[in-house]
Write an enzyme that holds these catalytic residues in place. Structure first.
Site, mmCIF file in Angstrom:
data_model
loop_
_atom_site.group_PDB
_atom_site.id
_atom_site.type_symbol
_atom_site.label_atom_id
_atom_site.label_comp_id
_atom_site.label_asym_id
_atom_site.label_seq_id
_atom_site.Cartn_x
_atom_site.Cartn_y
_atom_site.Cartn_z
ATOM 1 N N SER A 41 13.365 51.588 8.552
ATOM 2 C CA SER A 41 14.753 51.453 8.105
ATOM 3 C C SER A 41 15.195 50.042 8.475
ATOM 4 O O SER A 41 15.468 49.755 9.634
ATOM 5 C CB SER A 41 15.626 52.497 8.814
ATOM 6 O OG SER A 41 16.986 52.216 8.640
ATOM 7 N N GLU A 163 18.450 59.557 13.831
ATOM 8 C CA GLU A 163 18.087 59.774 15.231
ATOM 9 C C GLU A 163 19.181 60.547 15.961
ATOM 10 O O GLU A 163 20.344 60.149 15.946
ATOM 11 C CB GLU A 163 17.856 58.440 15.953
ATOM 12 C CG GLU A 163 16.746 57.604 15.353
ATOM 13 C CD GLU A 163 16.582 56.265 16.058
ATOM 14 O OE1 GLU A 163 17.152 56.095 17.161
ATOM 15 O OE2 GLU A 163 15.902 55.392 15.504
ATOM 16 N N GLU A 204 8.790 58.184 15.848
ATOM 17 C CA GLU A 204 9.195 57.754 17.184
ATOM 18 C C GLU A 204 8.986 58.835 18.234
ATOM 19 O O GLU A 204 9.491 58.732 19.352
ATOM 20 C CB GLU A 204 10.652 57.278 17.154
ATOM 21 C CG GLU A 204 10.819 56.074 16.237
ATOM 22 C CD GLU A 204 12.222 55.498 16.245
ATOM 23 O OE1 GLU A 204 13.094 56.066 16.930
ATOM 24 O OE2 GLU A 204 12.442 54.480 15.568
ATOM 25 N N ASP A 241 21.947 57.632 15.661
ATOM 26 C CA ASP A 241 21.678 56.525 14.741
ATOM 27 C C ASP A 241 21.711 57.117 13.341
ATOM 28 O O ASP A 241 20.789 57.822 12.928
ATOM 29 C CB ASP A 241 20.317 55.883 15.023
ATOM 30 C CG ASP A 241 19.971 54.794 14.004
ATOM 31 O OD1 ASP A 241 20.832 54.457 13.173
ATOM 32 O OD2 ASP A 241 18.832 54.283 14.042
ATOM 33 N N GLU A 284 25.340 54.505 15.922
ATOM 34 C CA GLU A 284 24.718 53.291 15.396
ATOM 35 C C GLU A 284 24.691 53.332 13.868
ATOM 36 O O GLU A 284 24.398 54.370 13.283
ATOM 37 C CB GLU A 284 23.297 53.190 15.950
ATOM 38 C CG GLU A 284 22.484 52.012 15.452
ATOM 39 C CD GLU A 284 21.040 52.089 15.920
ATOM 40 O OE1 GLU A 284 20.172 51.565 15.202
ATOM 41 O OE2 GLU A 284 20.777 52.686 16.983
ATOM 42 N N ASP A 311 23.279 47.634 13.807
ATOM 43 C CA ASP A 311 21.846 47.327 13.723
ATOM 44 C C ASP A 311 21.574 46.609 12.403
ATOM 45 O O ASP A 311 21.505 45.386 12.359
ATOM 46 C CB ASP A 311 21.030 48.614 13.846
ATOM 47 C CG ASP A 311 19.542 48.407 13.608
ATOM 48 O OD1 ASP A 311 19.073 47.254 13.694
ATOM 49 O OD2 ASP A 311 18.824 49.391 13.337
ATOM 50 N N LYS A 336 16.915 43.778 18.397
ATOM 51 C CA LYS A 336 15.519 43.945 17.975
ATOM 52 C C LYS A 336 14.925 42.553 17.782
ATOM 53 O O LYS A 336 15.328 41.832 16.867
ATOM 54 C CB LYS A 336 15.440 44.732 16.663
ATOM 55 C CG LYS A 336 15.848 46.196 16.772
ATOM 56 C CD LYS A 336 15.834 46.860 15.400
ATOM 57 C CE LYS A 336 16.056 48.364 15.498
ATOM 58 N NZ LYS A 336 16.189 48.997 14.155
ATOM 59 N N ARG A 365 11.016 49.329 17.433
ATOM 60 C CA ARG A 365 11.014 49.635 16.009
ATOM 61 C C ARG A 365 10.202 50.906 15.797
ATOM 62 O O ARG A 365 9.442 51.324 16.670
ATOM 63 C CB ARG A 365 10.396 48.499 15.172
ATOM 64 C CG ARG A 365 11.078 47.160 15.253
ATOM 65 C CD ARG A 365 12.557 47.161 14.945
ATOM 66 N NE ARG A 365 12.944 47.600 13.616
ATOM 67 C CZ ARG A 365 13.365 46.803 12.649
ATOM 68 N NH1 ARG A 365 13.451 45.497 12.844
ATOM 69 N NH2 ARG A 365 13.745 47.296 11.487
ATOM 70 N N SER A 366 10.337 51.492 14.618
ATOM 71 C CA SER A 366 9.614 52.744 14.359
ATOM 72 C C SER A 366 8.111 52.524 14.253
ATOM 73 O O SER A 366 7.319 53.414 14.556
ATOM 74 C CB SER A 366 10.151 53.412 13.096
ATOM 75 O OG SER A 366 10.135 52.520 12.009
ATOM 76 N N LYS A 387 16.648 51.709 23.642
ATOM 77 C CA LYS A 387 16.114 52.688 22.690
ATOM 78 C C LYS A 387 14.619 52.431 22.569
ATOM 79 O O LYS A 387 14.216 51.374 22.093
ATOM 80 C CB LYS A 387 16.746 52.494 21.308
ATOM 81 C CG LYS A 387 18.094 53.113 21.107
ATOM 82 C CD LYS A 387 18.575 52.874 19.683
ATOM 83 C CE LYS A 387 17.647 53.499 18.654
ATOM 84 N NZ LYS A 387 18.163 53.349 17.269
#
Length: 422
Positions: A41, A163, A204, A241, A284, A311, A336, A365-366, A387
């Site tokens: 994403s 999330e 995740e 999220d 988020e 984000d 990030k 990140r995923s 996170k």
């Protein structure tokens, strides 16, 4: 502490897709290594992740172009320079690329080099990475945002919100916080099994069952928390999220599992109702990254009640964050490193946020690797929140385990309920 050679290679991330890893070898023989994650994403204004687009290799997802850029142009440009001056190294990398979004060399090539240089410096000083990354900020052990129920782009299920996270704010220290989260994770598995729900995990590490609504997800978490022996709202609180850009289509936000669609105002009311029903302290990407008028409404209505994290909205970009601050958009930023592409620019975003009363949340990140750099950066920057996924999959637990090691080395306070102070 001068650079002798920089060499990169193609490795695999946690989704089995190629990513880049770089080794920075100093003239002393010390090697700093770093690898780069990848998102599913993603914000439209993120720095460019350079892929080969060769359908004959890895379905076009190879990163050999980025590897060659490191081994050639970047290696030649940085050879002989000192890793003591991170800002100078990152400035040269950006000038060498000479594009707004790092699309020439690739943000993945640049970031792998930038982080590997920082790690080489720490090793040459014989100090822990978090110590050499610290720039005078008050260091703390962060509260983990544990993503134990996955939906959206991170899971192959019908759940809209990406999330559902638990935050053990009531723990006395980080090791106990990790223990609390882990115990809830395992109890949640038994709760899901008892209801005949799938216990397979998403990207995740969180469970990814098909469920009827977002409220049902929060109810399942509430049940697991209480059965694990913890107090909802005291020991444990929730964070979401939404990744609303993934839900936005033709002017409306679509909650497909609930067969509902909302305009910005209606979605804000939806969040207000959730907040009144559950101890949610952070949301988020509650609205689309381009819906700035909606974000202004969201911040006005809920900004004094919950943390509103940008984000996709800010993509760790100081320039975009500055615009958001000027317009009173959100009150926190997700950090990030691969969204912006260098350590120095990441630090600029963190400092800008702090200087303007915005909070920072360090994030994975995923598509992750075993690299634990963000754990050290979370502590060094004193952001107080991190996170890094659920309580399974080594790509996620690697960061938690690094935080345990840091906690053992340093007598640092746990952020805990301080993150709720406004």
């Amino acid at each position: 502490m001068h650079i002798h050679k920089i060499q990169a290679r193609e490795i695999l991330d946690s989704r089995g897709n190629p990513t880049i890893e770089a080794d920075v070898t100093l003239t002393t023989g010390i090697i700093g290594r770093a690898s780069v994650p990848s998102g599913a994403s993603t914000g439209s204004r993120e720095a460019c992740e350079l892929r080969d687009n060769d359908p004959k290799r890895y379905a076009g997802k190879g990163v050999q172009k980025a590897v060659k850029h490191v081994n050639n142009e970047i290696n030649q440009a940085l050879q002989g320079l000192s890793v003591e001056d991170q800002e100078n190294l990152d400035r040269i990398l950006c000038q060498l690329d000479n594009t707004e979004n790092k699309s020439h060399l690739g943000a993945n090539a640049i970031l792998a080099t930038s982080l590997a240089c920082a790690r080489a410096r720490a090793l040459s000083l014989n100090q822990p990475l978090y110590m050499t990354l610290n720039q005078g900020d008050m260091m703390t052990m962060p509260v983990p945002m544990m993503n134990i129920l996955n939906g959206g782009a991170h899971a192959d299920n019908n759940v809209d919100i990406q999330e559902f996270m638990i935050m053990p704010i009531g723990a006395p220290d980080f090791p106990v916080a990790l223990q609390m989260g882990t115990e809830i994770f395992h109890v949640l598995k038994s709760v899901l099994k008892k209801q005949g729900l799938n216990t397979a995990v998403g990207d995740e590490g969180g469970f990814a069952p098909n469920i009827q609504s977002n409220r049902q997800a929060l109810d399942l978490l509430s049940e697991a928390i209480e059965k694990a022996g913890f107090r909802l709202g005291e020991d444990i609180v929730f964070a979401l999220d939404v990744a609303a850009s993934e839900l936005f289509n033709e002017g409306f936000y679509h909650m497909y599992s609930e067969n509902q669609k909302f305009d910005s105002h209606q979605l804000i009311e939806y969040y207000a109702n959730l907040i009144s029903s559950y101890p949610i302290v952070s949301i988020e990407d509650g609205l689309d990254e381009k819906d700035w008028s909606g974000w202004k409404q969201l911040t006005t209505h809920l900004g004094n009640k919950v943390q509103l994290v940008g984000d996709d909205l800010f993509v760790t970009n100081p320039k975009i964050l500055r615009e958001g601050i000027a317009q009173g958009i959100a009150n926190a930023i997700l950090i990030k490193v691969n969204q912006i592409g260098t350590l120095s620019e990441t630090r600029q975003a963190i400092k800008l946020a702090y200087d303007n009363g915005y909070r920072c949340v360090m994030s994975h990140r995923s598509g992750e690797t075993e690299d634990t750099f963000i754990a050290d950066l979370a502590v060094a920057s004193g952001c107080g929140q991190i996170k890094t996924g659920s309580l399974c999959r080594t790509d996620r637990t690697a960061k938690y385990n690094q935080l345990l090691r840091i906690n053992e080395l340093a007598s640092l306070p746990y952020a805990g309920k301080n993150i709720l102070k406004r």
